[in-house]
Design an enzyme around this catalytic site. Sequence first.
Site, short mmCIF file in Angstrom:
data_model
loop_
_atom_site.label_atom_id
_atom_site.label_comp_id
_atom_site.label_asym_id
_atom_site.label_seq_id
_atom_site.Cartn_x
_atom_site.Cartn_y
_atom_site.Cartn_z
N SER A 292 -6.95 0.27 0.04
CA SER A 292 -5.83 0.87 0.76
C SER A 292 -6.16 1.01 2.25
O SER A 292 -5.40 0.57 3.12
CB SER A 292 -5.52 2.24 0.13
OG SER A 292 -4.70 3.02 0.95
N ASP B 186 0.83 -1.21 0.00
CA ASP B 186 0.00 0.00 0.00
C ASP B 186 0.87 1.25 0.00
O ASP B 186 0.56 2.22 -0.70
CB ASP B 186 -0.94 -0.01 1.21
CG ASP B 186 -1.71 1.30 1.32
OD1 ASP B 186 -2.47 1.61 0.40
OD2 ASP B 186 -1.51 2.04 2.31
N ARG C 182 0.22 6.33 -6.91
CA ARG C 182 -1.09 6.90 -7.27
C ARG C 182 -1.08 8.41 -7.10
O ARG C 182 -1.70 9.14 -7.87
CB ARG C 182 -2.18 6.27 -6.40
CG ARG C 182 -2.49 4.81 -6.79
CD ARG C 182 -3.29 4.11 -5.71
NE ARG C 182 -4.48 4.85 -5.35
CZ ARG C 182 -5.03 4.85 -4.13
NH1 ARG C 182 -4.50 4.14 -3.16
NH2 ARG C 182 -6.10 5.56 -3.90
N1 URA Z 1 -6.29 7.20 2.55
C1 URA Z 1 -5.66 6.02 2.39
O1 URA Z 1 -5.19 5.43 3.36
N2 URA Z 1 -5.59 5.47 1.17
C2 URA Z 1 -6.09 6.07 0.08
O2 URA Z 1 -5.99 5.51 -1.00
C3 URA Z 1 -6.73 7.30 0.25
C4 URA Z 1 -6.81 7.85 1.49
#
Ligand code: URA
Length: 434
Positions: free
Chosen positions: A183, A161, A168
């Site tokens: 995520s 992540d 991203r």
């Molecule tokens: N918060 C997160 O932890 N992940 C995301 O993708 C967006 C906000």
Amino acid sequence: MRMYDIIEKKRDGEELTRDEIRYFIDGYTKGDIPDYQASALMMATYLKDMTTEERAELTTAMVESGDQIDLSAIEGIKVDKHSTGGVGDTTTLVLAPLVASVGVPVAKMSGRGLGHTGGTIDKLEAIPGFHVEISNEEFINLVNRNKAAVIGQSGNLTPADKKLYSLRDVTATVSSIPLIASSIMSKKIASGADAIVLDVKTGAGAFMKDLEDAKDLAQAMVAIGNRVGRKTMAVISDMSQPLGYAVGNALEVKEAIDTLQGDGPEDLTELCIALGSQMVLLAGQAENMGEAREKLEQAIASGKAFEQFKLFIESQGGDPAVVDNPSLLPQAAHKIELPAEKSGTVAEIIADEIGTSAMMLGAGRATKESKIDLAVGIVLHKKIGDYVKKGEPLLTIHSNQEKISDIKERLYASIKITDNDQEAPPLVYDTISQ
Ligand code: URA
Ligand code: CA
């Protein structure tokens, strides 16, 4: 298996298999799959979406990309609460002792604040002596003994992540429901909770500014959680204006203490009861929401929740005298009132602007490295729907800087007063359980 084929499949809107999703996450975490292929898949996912099955597989693959916290040595059903982030969101400080006082074990892993939103650990550190640097063993012992403990994020949790989120962030693929939902849920699941209550915020101060987007995200996360065997519920709550009155670390600790004594802001109290009831229900400590709510209201009225807070603070090194006497908390040198420039009804208090103003005072971090001032922040005196007379204070700025004309200007610009009637926005828009 080839990454090329996986990208092509998603580009054409087809459903990826468990093995394909695993291949991607494992390869990307190890560094075998390059960023350019990962970003192509992220963009294809952004455009073509994922099924519930794919979302659950992606979440599980990310959970298994790193360490997972084992909370099995804690007795009972461990329920975690997660907020998608807001301004003046004092709920964790209230909820942890509140639900613990009715028998729900709270083993909370928390973070620090960044940008216009605050972090629970920063807030707790406003209490002299309080610290979260405890061993995992001590953490588990504390929860078994006192029902509540908070620890900082440590270990190698969901590395997939971390890598994907950074990617991203620079490829315009953050705001995708399947990607955000997996995520957030991967981090919650890796932290070891049996059940999860989500507080999905909507409005100017929230990640999801639009109500329909917030509902979609909540539904996506609830579906993932329940599919991977963690009972999950969500509340959609308002973040157009800050929650409660206080925004800033020590100021929010005082607000939490007031709330635990039954003397807190109405909206903060109600949201804590709404989220807390779900936690109590998921933990199996009540038959229905009505019973859960009654238990929590009684815990506040009887002083049980307040005593639990004191025990929690003391057991992690904090000075319990502060809990009885919040004036011992760090205090700012200057308290500056912001008078209303006209009479009328408050129509808007733009949450993210209030959060940014508090950050400029020093209450929050502009970057991860910034040092924060625990004493400073903003205390509102009016909320949306309240009538204010010209010259009456809208809020008090707690500052250690004398020259704050730019901050005052920003605050004036973020509060709108109207001659017309204005109702307060709803606090809870929806509750989602499947
Ligand atoms: N918060 C997160 O932890 N992940 C995301 O993708 C967006 C906000
Ligand atoms: Ca608050």
